[in-house]
Design a protein around this motif. Structure first.
Motif, mmCIF file in Angstrom:
data_model
loop_
_atom_site.group_PDB
_atom_site.id
_atom_site.type_symbol
_atom_site.label_atom_id
_atom_site.label_comp_id
_atom_site.label_asym_id
_atom_site.label_seq_id
_atom_site.Cartn_x
_atom_site.Cartn_y
_atom_site.Cartn_z
ATOM 1 N N THR A 134 0.852 -1.190 0.000
ATOM 2 C CA THR A 134 0.000 0.000 0.000
ATOM 3 C C THR A 134 0.890 1.244 0.000
ATOM 4 O O THR A 134 2.114 1.154 0.020
ATOM 5 N N ARG A 135 0.250 2.411 0.013
ATOM 6 C CA ARG A 135 1.029 3.653 0.056
ATOM 7 C C ARG A 135 1.741 3.836 1.396
ATOM 8 O O ARG A 135 2.633 4.684 1.521
ATOM 9 N N HIS A 136 1.329 3.066 2.388
ATOM 10 C CA HIS A 136 1.895 3.225 3.732
ATOM 11 C C HIS A 136 2.867 2.116 4.121
ATOM 12 O O HIS A 136 3.656 2.286 5.039
ATOM 13 N N GLU A 183 -5.982 2.146 -0.857
ATOM 14 C CA GLU A 183 -4.701 2.835 -1.046
ATOM 15 C C GLU A 183 -3.618 1.891 -1.563
ATOM 16 O O GLU A 183 -2.536 1.803 -0.991
ATOM 17 N N ALA A 215 -0.532 0.457 -3.749
ATOM 18 C CA ALA A 215 0.634 1.095 -4.367
ATOM 19 C C ALA A 215 0.959 0.485 -5.722
ATOM 20 O O ALA A 215 1.497 1.153 -6.592
ATOM 21 N N PRO A 219 3.382 -1.672 -6.672
ATOM 22 C CA PRO A 219 4.789 -1.507 -7.044
ATOM 23 C C PRO A 219 5.093 -2.222 -8.357
ATOM 24 O O PRO A 219 4.623 -3.341 -8.587
ATOM 25 N N ARG A 235 2.362 -2.175 -14.779
ATOM 26 C CA ARG A 235 1.854 -1.514 -13.582
ATOM 27 C C ARG A 235 0.763 -0.479 -13.913
ATOM 28 O O ARG A 235 -0.246 -0.372 -13.206
#
Length: 399
Positions: free
Chosen positions: A77-79, A129, A131, A133, A190
């Protein structure tokens, strides 16, 4: 002490009554439907978040994208990166997973009921959220391509993929494997995954199902806290072309030199999940090939010894999924096995099942129904069907 009579098996006891647990209907953030099944006998809970993001809405050239996007959700995730996300889930003793089928995607989490708020928060973080990658997306794409190549070397997979290719009209999404093809998966990156998720991972036409030792009011509040900023509706999916490729009977041979067995698939385009004769089809199929005591198994396995087992099944979907008979036999008896299978099908279609066969099949289906509802995950999956297919709220109670 009264001696035990071991000369005969004990008589069966009375049938235990079974009632599907009550399902409470709530409304979550942005009108998200919530269905809650309260079970207090075990301190566990399972949440199923249903999204209208299945593979059936994708054309062949984009096949596999929905599954790749679902798998990639767990990449981080973004976190926190994927490894930290997995560690956080494990620290809670929870199980967080994503499953993408033809008609929907389901993001689910199971945990002890007291840990559900923390586990559900991780589910929300992963879904809202992500990510995606690039290295994780590439790893998942590479693994999927390896699986596709491996399937090409498996006679069973070859037969299954060839069957749908020739059963459905050319260009239909149902005419390709659910996970896509090498050509459709090769170009996914992606950006494609992130764009698909941003458009399709939305609450509209979805819902939340929770089963376990959970209070309805607390669950509604938790859904509001975690999913309150989630909004939007996925694009209206175009129905897949579920027409048959041919109207007349055809025989297709897929050559695999050196094979000592033949994988046989017999079938045609079936019926959608919601149809007036769903239960009649289930009973009919159980008589034919849906149980160990079915006509096909008694013929091909017990009478002729052609196979270790043969099954028939309907793959029910929103639109007309396939009906298939599948088995593997020694190469030398391929023609005989096909002949016997077709004879059983034609005989049952022409004459219908006997009253005893209908009663046995009906009682078998009813008897195994409670056995498949023993865990919170099984219950949540059943209730999710109501949301996915638009079934009546009392569907399982009147099953």
């Amino acid at each position: 002490m009264t001696p035990v009579d071991r000369s005969a098996p004990p008589a069966p006891g009375p049938i235990r009554p079974f009632d599907f647990p009550p399902v409470e209907a709530l409304e979550g953030p942005a009108g998200l439907p919530i269905r809650l099944v309260r079970l207090s006998r075990l301190p566990v809970a399972t949440a199923y978040l249903v999204i209208d993001a299945g593979e059936g809405a994708l054309p062949p050239e984009r096949g596999g994208l929905a599954m790749l996007a679902g798998d990639a959700l767990q990449g981080g995730t973004r976190h926190r990166p994927g490894a930290e996300l997995a560690e956080a889930v494990e620290a809670l003793g929870a199980d967080l997973s994503v499953h993408v089928g033809w008609d929907s995607a389901v993001v689910s989490v199971s945990a002890l009921a007291e840990r559900l708020p923390e586990a559900f928060a991780l589910l929300g973080e992963m879904l809202l959220e992500p990510a995606f990658p690039a290295d994780e997306v590439e790893r998942i794409r590479t693994q999927r391509l390896a699986t596709i190549r491996q399937r090409a070397m498996s006679p069973s997979s070859l037969a299954a993929d060839a069957f749908v290719r020739f059963a459905y009209a050319e260009g239909s999404s149902y005419a390709r494997p659910q996970h896509g093809t090498a050509a459709s998966v090769a170009g996914v990156d992606r950006e494609a995954v992130a764009a698909y998720a941003a458009t399709h991972h939305r609450p509209g036409r979805g819902g939340l199902v929770v089963a376990g030792d959970v209070d309805a009011r607390e669950m509604a509040a938790l859904a509001g806290d975690v999913l309150g900023d989630w909004s939007g509706t996925p694009p209206e999916p175009a129905p897949p072309d579920d027409r048959p490729r041919w109207r007349e009977r055809r025989v297709v041979v897929v050559a695999r030199p050196g094979a000592v067995q033949s994988e046989i698939r017999i079938g045609h385009v079936g019926e959608p999940r919601v149809c007036d004769h769903f239960f009649a089809l289930r009973v009919f199929n159980t008589v034919l090939g849906g149980a160990f005591t079915s006509r096909l198994n008694l013929n091909l396995r017990e009478r002729h010894g052609f196979t270790y087992g043969v099954r028939s099944r309907f793959s029910f979907r929103r639109h007309r999924g396939p009906w298939t008979v599948g088995t593997a036999v020694e190469t030398a008896v391929t023609a005989d096995a096909v002949r016997e299978a077709m004879s059983e099908i034609e005989r049952l279609v022409a004459d219908g099942p006997t009253d005893d066969e209908v009663e046995a099949a009906r009682d078998y289906i009813a008897g195994v129904f409670p056995l498949r509802l023993e865990t919170t995950g099984q219950l949540a999956a059943r209730v999710a069907e109501v949301l996915i297919y638009g079934l009546p709220d009392d569907y399982h109670a009147t099953y």
